[in-house]
Write a protein that holds these residues in place. Structure first.
Motif, PDB file in Angstrom:
ATOM      1  N   LYS A 253       0.876  -1.219  -0.027  1.00 20.01           N
ATOM      2  CA  LYS A 253       0.041   0.120   0.149  1.00 20.01           C
ATOM      3  C   LYS A 253       0.887   1.234  -0.010  1.00 20.01           C
ATOM      4  O   LYS A 253       0.657   2.312  -0.585  1.00 20.01           O
ATOM      5  N   LEU A 254       1.913   1.161   0.648  1.00 21.25           N
ATOM      6  CA  LEU A 254       2.859   2.416   0.856  1.00 21.25           C
ATOM      7  C   LEU A 254       3.946   2.310  -0.510  1.00 21.25           C
ATOM      8  O   LEU A 254       4.666   3.256  -0.382  1.00 21.25           O
ATOM      9  N   ARG A 255       3.775   1.326  -1.197  1.00 20.60           N
ATOM     10  CA  ARG A 255       4.987   1.233  -2.151  1.00 20.60           C
ATOM     11  C   ARG A 255       6.216   1.461  -1.947  1.00 20.60           C
ATOM     12  O   ARG A 255       7.205   1.901  -2.482  1.00 20.60           O
ATOM     13  N   LEU A 256       6.573   0.533  -0.680  1.00 19.74           N
ATOM     14  CA  LEU A 256       7.917   0.445   0.016  1.00 19.74           C
ATOM     15  C   LEU A 256       8.164  -1.190  -0.110  1.00 19.74           C
ATOM     16  O   LEU A 256       7.334  -1.995   0.122  1.00 19.74           O
ATOM     17  N   PRO A 257       9.395  -1.548  -0.217  1.00 22.47           N
ATOM     18  CA  PRO A 257       9.875  -2.986  -0.071  1.00 22.47           C
ATOM     19  C   PRO A 257       9.668  -3.302   1.305  1.00 22.47           C
ATOM     20  O   PRO A 257       9.854  -2.674   2.252  1.00 22.47           O
ATOM     21  N   LEU A 258       9.441  -4.464   1.407  1.00 30.83           N
ATOM     22  CA  LEU A 258       9.368  -5.281   2.928  1.00 30.83           C
ATOM     23  C   LEU A 258      10.494  -5.907   3.082  1.00 30.83           C
ATOM     24  O   LEU A 258      10.988  -7.093   2.276  1.00 30.83           O
TER      25      LEU A 258
END
Length: 387
Positions: A253-258
């Motif tokens: 949703k935040l367009r960040l890598p996990l």
């Protein structure tokens, strides 16, 4: 609060320093460091029972799941899969231990070996972590209750944990007898105070030792490896599938890598980018620099609070009293994940939490100073308040 005392005590610390786990390693480091800052000489008693050995951990895989216990062939396959992970895991934590811990020259593999040749000290201290959790220790481990050495050597505990809300009936009286020999008792969870009250023993609630050094002090130990990166961090000790799913959905949703920290190489199949058993200083850097931390871990939550890193906490099915006590203390109960719900991107206002930690940090230092000063002065037992 940080003033060194005129008289230095020789403190023998018994804690979970040999457990290959970030929280265990850092709580041992913090306990030793804090007592040294108070002007004392601290040695960690090298208690290394078989269950913590490389071979002991492999052998106990059969206890992890019923399918392993009933199928020796499948258990052997699992041991072969986990073997490479254990090699790196033991290397990472032994390297940290050798560099940062002051450990006794004698290694003790069981209680009998300590009782036959106990270390000389002015004070014996049970340190933090789940030292009094008989389920984790597979018994009432009397070494962690300081059942050795001269009976006149003062015994204290700092932030010890039972790991559960109540004791089993068959262990209650034994533990009460062992704890009655302590001059000062402190625990890190409110549920621990309840247990002590039932035993009619005095005790104080204190902070986990990882919360005693502040952000600036931990930043000196943390590396800079992740300083300029943006990511969501997952540290899922219990391997809860729902926590994986929520963290992955939040990162998407935040367009960040996990980034997913794991002790096991074979978990590369799980969501996110696997960070396989990073160095202890890199693990601190990961928490310090994350946009948000998702975890079921007490210490990942504690470091998130200390670094003022946004976080969400997932209560595991077992041993969740420690997490509940921390989030209630800091007024951050709204950061507890709800089942099946992906949270919104809401930043934490840490002002209330920081004030609570600072207040409790002062009280915790006061307890530790008081308990140690009593031994310097040769005072008798002083009843601690139970609230």
């Amino acid at each position: 609060m940080y003033k060194k005392e005129d008289v230095s005590l020789k403190i023998e610390l018994v804690t979970m320093h040999r457990v290959c786990n970030y929280g265990s390693a850092l709580q041992a480091y913090a306990t030793q460091s804090v007592m040294e800052r108070l002007g004392h000489s601290v040695e960690i008693l090298d208690y290394y029972p078989e269950r913590m050995h490389f071979s002991g951990m492999l052998k106990r895989l059969k206890n992890k799941k019923e399918i392993f216990e009933n199928n020796p062939v499948l258990c052997f396959i699992a041991q072969c899969i986990i073997f490479p992970s254990y090699i790196k895991r033991f290397y990472i934590f032994r390297t940290f231990m050798k560099k940062h811990f002051k450990i006794s020259s004698v290694r003790y593999n069981d209680l009998g070996s300590i009782q036959s040749s106990p270390p000389a000290a002015d004070v014996y201290c049970t340190g933090s972590d789940q030292v009094w959790n008989s389920e984790w220790s597979e018994q009432v481990d009397r070494a962690f209750y300081l059942d050795f050495g001269s009976p006149i050597t003062p015994r204290i505990s700092y932030a010890a944990s039972f790991g559960k809300a109540q004791l089993d009936d068959n262990e209650f009286n034994e533990i009460k007898l062992l704890l009655s020999k302590y001059k000062y008792i402190s625990v890190r969870e409110a549920s621990g105070i309840d247990i002590l009250n039932k035993m009619e023993l005095p005790g104080e609630l204190v902070l986990d030792p990882t919360l005693l050094p502040d952000k600036s002090q931990w930043s000196k130990l943390a590396s800079d490896r992740y300083r300029d990166k943006k990511y969501i961090l997952l540290y899922n000790l219990g391997r809860e599938p729902e926590l994986y799913d929520i963290a992955y959905a939040y990162a998407k949703k935040l367009r960040l890598p996990l980034y997913s920290v794991s002790y096991n190489l074979h978990e590369f199949v799980k969501p996110g980018r696997l960070l396989f058993c990073p160095k202890v200083c890199d693990w601190l850097s990961l928490i310090k620099n994350a946009q948000c931390v998702f975890s079921d871990s007490l210490h990942a939550t504690a470091f998130s609070i200390n670094f003022n890193t946004d976080f969400y906490v997932y209560y595991p099915g077992r041993f969740s009293t420690r997490l509940a006590s921390l989030v209630e203390l800091t007024g951050l109960k709204n950061r507890v994940l709800q089942k099946g719900k992906v949270p919104e991107n809401e930043n934490i206002d840490f002002s209330e939490a920081n004030a609570a930690v600072q207040r409790e940090r002062k009280l915790s230092f006061e307890f530790l100073t008081k308990a140690l000063e009593a031994q310097q002065d040769g005072k008798d037992y002083i009843t601690c308040p139970t609230s």
